[in-house]
Design an enzyme around this catalytic site. Structure first.
Site, PDB file in Angstrom:
ATOM      1  NE  ARG A  92       8.298  -2.594   6.093  1.00 37.03           N
ATOM      2  CZ  ARG A  92       6.613  -2.478   6.233  1.00 37.03           C
ATOM      3  NH1 ARG A  92       5.660  -1.788   5.546  1.00 37.03           N
ATOM      4  NH2 ARG A  92       6.014  -2.996   7.151  1.00 37.03           N
ATOM      5  CE  LYS A 124      -1.870  -1.336   3.987  1.00 36.95           C
ATOM      6  NZ  LYS A 124      -1.346  -2.658   4.590  1.00 36.95           N
ATOM      7  NE  ARG A 148       2.365  -4.823  11.606  1.00 39.08           N
ATOM      8  CZ  ARG A 148       3.352  -4.616   9.732  1.00 39.08           C
ATOM      9  NH1 ARG A 148       4.602  -5.910   9.870  1.00 39.08           N
ATOM     10  NH2 ARG A 148       3.425  -4.302   8.760  1.00 39.08           N
ATOM     11  NE  ARG A 169      -4.192  -1.520  10.832  1.00 38.80           N
ATOM     12  CZ  ARG A 169      -3.151  -0.765   9.550  1.00 38.80           C
ATOM     13  NH1 ARG A 169      -2.939   0.515   9.302  1.00 38.80           N
ATOM     14  NH2 ARG A 169      -1.936  -1.348   9.701  1.00 38.80           N
ATOM     15  NE  ARG A 219       6.676  -0.871  10.126  1.00 37.27           N
ATOM     16  CZ  ARG A 219       5.408  -0.778   9.739  1.00 37.27           C
ATOM     17  NH1 ARG A 219       5.611   0.118   7.915  1.00 37.27           N
ATOM     18  NH2 ARG A 219       4.150  -1.301   9.538  1.00 37.27           N
TER      19      ARG A 219
HETATM   20  P1  AP5 Z   1       4.905  -1.327   1.939  1.00 35.88           P
HETATM   21  O1  AP5 Z   1       4.652  -1.525   0.661  1.00 35.88           O
HETATM   22  O2  AP5 Z   1       5.535  -1.527   2.748  1.00 35.88           O
HETATM   23  O3  AP5 Z   1       3.615  -2.598   1.841  1.00 35.88           O
HETATM   24  P2  AP5 Z   1       2.373  -1.914   3.249  1.00 35.88           P
HETATM   25  O4  AP5 Z   1       1.457  -2.258   2.520  1.00 35.88           O
HETATM   26  O5  AP5 Z   1       2.088  -0.730   3.487  1.00 35.88           O
HETATM   27  O6  AP5 Z   1       2.705  -2.061   4.883  1.00 35.88           O
HETATM   28  P3  AP5 Z   1       2.604  -2.305   6.394  1.00 35.88           P
HETATM   29  O7  AP5 Z   1       3.602  -2.452   7.307  1.00 35.88           O
HETATM   30  O8  AP5 Z   1       3.208  -0.138   6.037  1.00 35.88           O
HETATM   31  O9  AP5 Z   1       1.368  -1.442   6.317  1.00 35.88           O
HETATM   32  P4  AP5 Z   1       1.012  -2.374   7.611  1.00 35.88           P
HETATM   33  O10 AP5 Z   1      -0.695  -2.078   7.334  1.00 35.88           O
HETATM   34  O11 AP5 Z   1       0.714  -2.911   8.369  1.00 35.88           O
HETATM   35  O12 AP5 Z   1       1.180  -1.222   8.565  1.00 35.88           O
HETATM   36  P5  AP5 Z   1       0.996   0.243   9.078  1.00 35.88           P
HETATM   37  O13 AP5 Z   1       1.259   1.541   9.072  1.00 35.88           O
HETATM   38  O14 AP5 Z   1      -0.274   0.921   7.855  1.00 35.88           O
HETATM   39  O15 AP5 Z   1       5.799  -2.798   0.933  1.00 35.88           O
HETATM   40  C1  AP5 Z   1       6.143  -3.794   1.892  1.00 35.88           C
HETATM   41  C2  AP5 Z   1       7.736  -4.714   1.329  1.00 35.88           C
HETATM   42  O16 AP5 Z   1       7.858  -5.634   0.220  1.00 35.88           O
HETATM   43  C3  AP5 Z   1       8.728  -3.156   1.173  1.00 35.88           C
HETATM   44  O17 AP5 Z   1       9.813  -3.963   1.839  1.00 35.88           O
HETATM   45  C4  AP5 Z   1       8.787  -3.112  -0.440  1.00 35.88           C
HETATM   46  O18 AP5 Z   1       9.608  -2.458  -0.806  1.00 35.88           O
HETATM   47  C5  AP5 Z   1       7.470  -4.770  -0.716  1.00 35.88           C
HETATM   48  N1  AP5 Z   1       7.123  -4.392  -1.812  1.00 35.88           N
HETATM   49  C6  AP5 Z   1       5.992  -3.645  -1.685  1.00 35.88           C
HETATM   50  N2  AP5 Z   1       5.647  -3.998  -3.193  1.00 35.88           N
HETATM   51  C7  AP5 Z   1       6.280  -4.866  -3.903  1.00 35.88           C
HETATM   52  C8  AP5 Z   1       6.168  -5.451  -5.379  1.00 35.88           C
HETATM   53  N3  AP5 Z   1       4.851  -4.779  -6.053  1.00 35.88           N
HETATM   54  N4  AP5 Z   1       6.474  -6.262  -5.870  1.00 35.88           N
HETATM   55  C9  AP5 Z   1       8.171  -6.712  -4.631  1.00 35.88           C
HETATM   56  N5  AP5 Z   1       7.637  -6.329  -3.732  1.00 35.88           N
HETATM   57  C10 AP5 Z   1       7.491  -5.073  -3.482  1.00 35.88           C
HETATM   58  O19 AP5 Z   1       0.616   0.384  10.718  1.00 35.88           O
HETATM   59  C11 AP5 Z   1       1.374  -0.097  11.987  1.00 35.88           C
HETATM   60  C12 AP5 Z   1       0.719  -0.089  13.081  1.00 35.88           C
HETATM   61  O20 AP5 Z   1       0.402   0.990  13.155  1.00 35.88           O
HETATM   62  C13 AP5 Z   1      -0.486  -0.840  12.943  1.00 35.88           C
HETATM   63  O21 AP5 Z   1       0.187  -2.281  13.478  1.00 35.88           O
HETATM   64  C14 AP5 Z   1      -1.188  -0.492  13.721  1.00 35.88           C
HETATM   65  O22 AP5 Z   1       0.099  -0.784  15.653  1.00 35.88           O
HETATM   66  C15 AP5 Z   1      -1.176   0.621  14.084  1.00 35.88           C
HETATM   67  N6  AP5 Z   1      -1.354   1.927  12.989  1.00 35.88           N
HETATM   68  C16 AP5 Z   1      -2.223   2.237  12.092  1.00 35.88           C
HETATM   69  N7  AP5 Z   1      -3.243   2.545  11.310  1.00 35.88           N
HETATM   70  C17 AP5 Z   1      -4.263   2.301  12.643  1.00 35.88           C
HETATM   71  C18 AP5 Z   1      -5.213   1.850  12.354  1.00 35.88           C
HETATM   72  N8  AP5 Z   1      -5.746   3.395  11.527  1.00 35.88           N
HETATM   73  N9  AP5 Z   1      -6.143   2.236  13.256  1.00 35.88           N
HETATM   74  C19 AP5 Z   1      -5.576   1.430  14.685  1.00 35.88           C
HETATM   75  N10 AP5 Z   1      -3.926   1.380  14.235  1.00 35.88           N
HETATM   76  C20 AP5 Z   1      -2.991   1.780  13.006  1.00 35.88           C
END
Ligand code: AP5
Length: 209
Positions: free
Chosen positions: A122, A13, A166, A88, A155
């Site tokens: 990552r 994402k 997660r 979420r 991370r």
């Molecule tokens: P990446 O693009 O970083 O993936 P992502 O989907 O953004 O994954 P996240 O882990 O950031 O999402 P998340 O939803 O778990 O975490 P968030 O930060 O929102 O890609 C991942 C890897 O794959 C990278 O290394 C990239 O290079 C590689 N890649 C990407 N696309 C590729 C492709 N097409 N081909 C090959 N490789 C590829 O949330 C973190 C924490 O914050 C949560 O756990 C929670 O504690 C809190 N939080 C955030 N939002 C909320 C909410 N709304 N409510 C409550 N708690 C929340």
């Protein structure tokens, strides 16, 4: 265009939002990035959520909703936004409905095995948030950010135990949003297993319809 990027952790994402925000000229609002910014700067909010993020649990709805409401007051959201990682929970989706009308919810689909590979490989730059992958998108020099020359970090929540938590949290609390938005007819399903360029091309094509 008012967009939500939905999908399991590691589906890409954030990677696709980085491309899409330039193309559509709208801000990328990642709740995860906002929390990490607060943790890095040791703010009151950062102190409150640090342990929650490290474990992979969700921050309480009230705290998250308030943070998004505040972010929407900024001028750059006038012409649209990409929400990444919010909503979420159904409760957050109901709160968002009161704040903004959505044009589309992009649902990134990726299998569990590939998710674990992406998350465990990552790495990121702590100051700029730039995302790498040790195999799929490595920096020019191993372990070093291409732009700042700083050491890349992993991370806390990309360690094995937190990744598994997660995935459970996603399945129980976030996945129900797919049916919620499908009933509203605004979901666009995207195969997230291809290269970032191919995934973005699918997103662009689907949103043009
Ligand atoms: P990446 O693009 O970083 O993936 P992502 O989907 O953004 O994954 P996240 O882990 O950031 O999402 P998340 O939803 O778990 O975490 P968030 O930060 O929102 O890609 C991942 C890897 O794959 C990278 O290394 C990239 O290079 C590689 N890649 C990407 N696309 C590729 C492709 N097409 N081909 C090959 N490789 C590829 O949330 C973190 C924490 O914050 C949560 O756990 C929670 O504690 C809190 N939080 C955030 N939002 C909320 C909410 N709304 N409510 C409550 N708690 C929340």
């Amino acid at each position: 265009m008012n967009l939500v990027f939905l999908g399991p952790p590691g589906a890409g994402k954030g990677t696709i939002a980085t491309i899409a925000k330039e193309f559509y000229d709208i801000p990328h609002i990642s709740t995860g990035d906002l929390f990490r910014y607060n943790i890095k700067n040791d703010t009151v909010l950062g102190k409150e959520v640090k342990a929650i993020l490290a474990s992979g649990d969700l921050v309480p709805d009230s705290v998250t909703i308030k943070m998004v409401e505040d972010r929407f007051t900024k001028d750059d959201c006038k012409n649209g936004f990409i929400l990444d990682g919010f909503p979420r929970t159904i409760f957050q989706a109901e709160a968002l409905k009161e704040m903004k009308e959505l044009d589309a919810v992009v649902n990134f689909i990726l299998d569990r095995e590939e998710i674990i590979k992406r998350l465990s490989g990552r790495r990121m730059c702590k100051s700029t948030g730039k995302i790498y992958h040790i195999i799929y998108n490595p920096p020019k020099i191993e372990g070093i950010d291409d732009e700042t020359g700083e050491a890349l970090i992993q991370r806390e929540d990309d360690k094995k135990e937190a990744i598994l938590n997660r995935l459970d949290v996603y399945a129980t609390q976030t996945e129900p949003l797919i049916s919620y938005y499908r009933e509203k007819g605004i979901i666009v399903d995207i195969d997230a297993s291809k290269s970032p360029e191919e995934v973005f091309a699918s997103v662009k094509k689907a949103l043009a319809k």
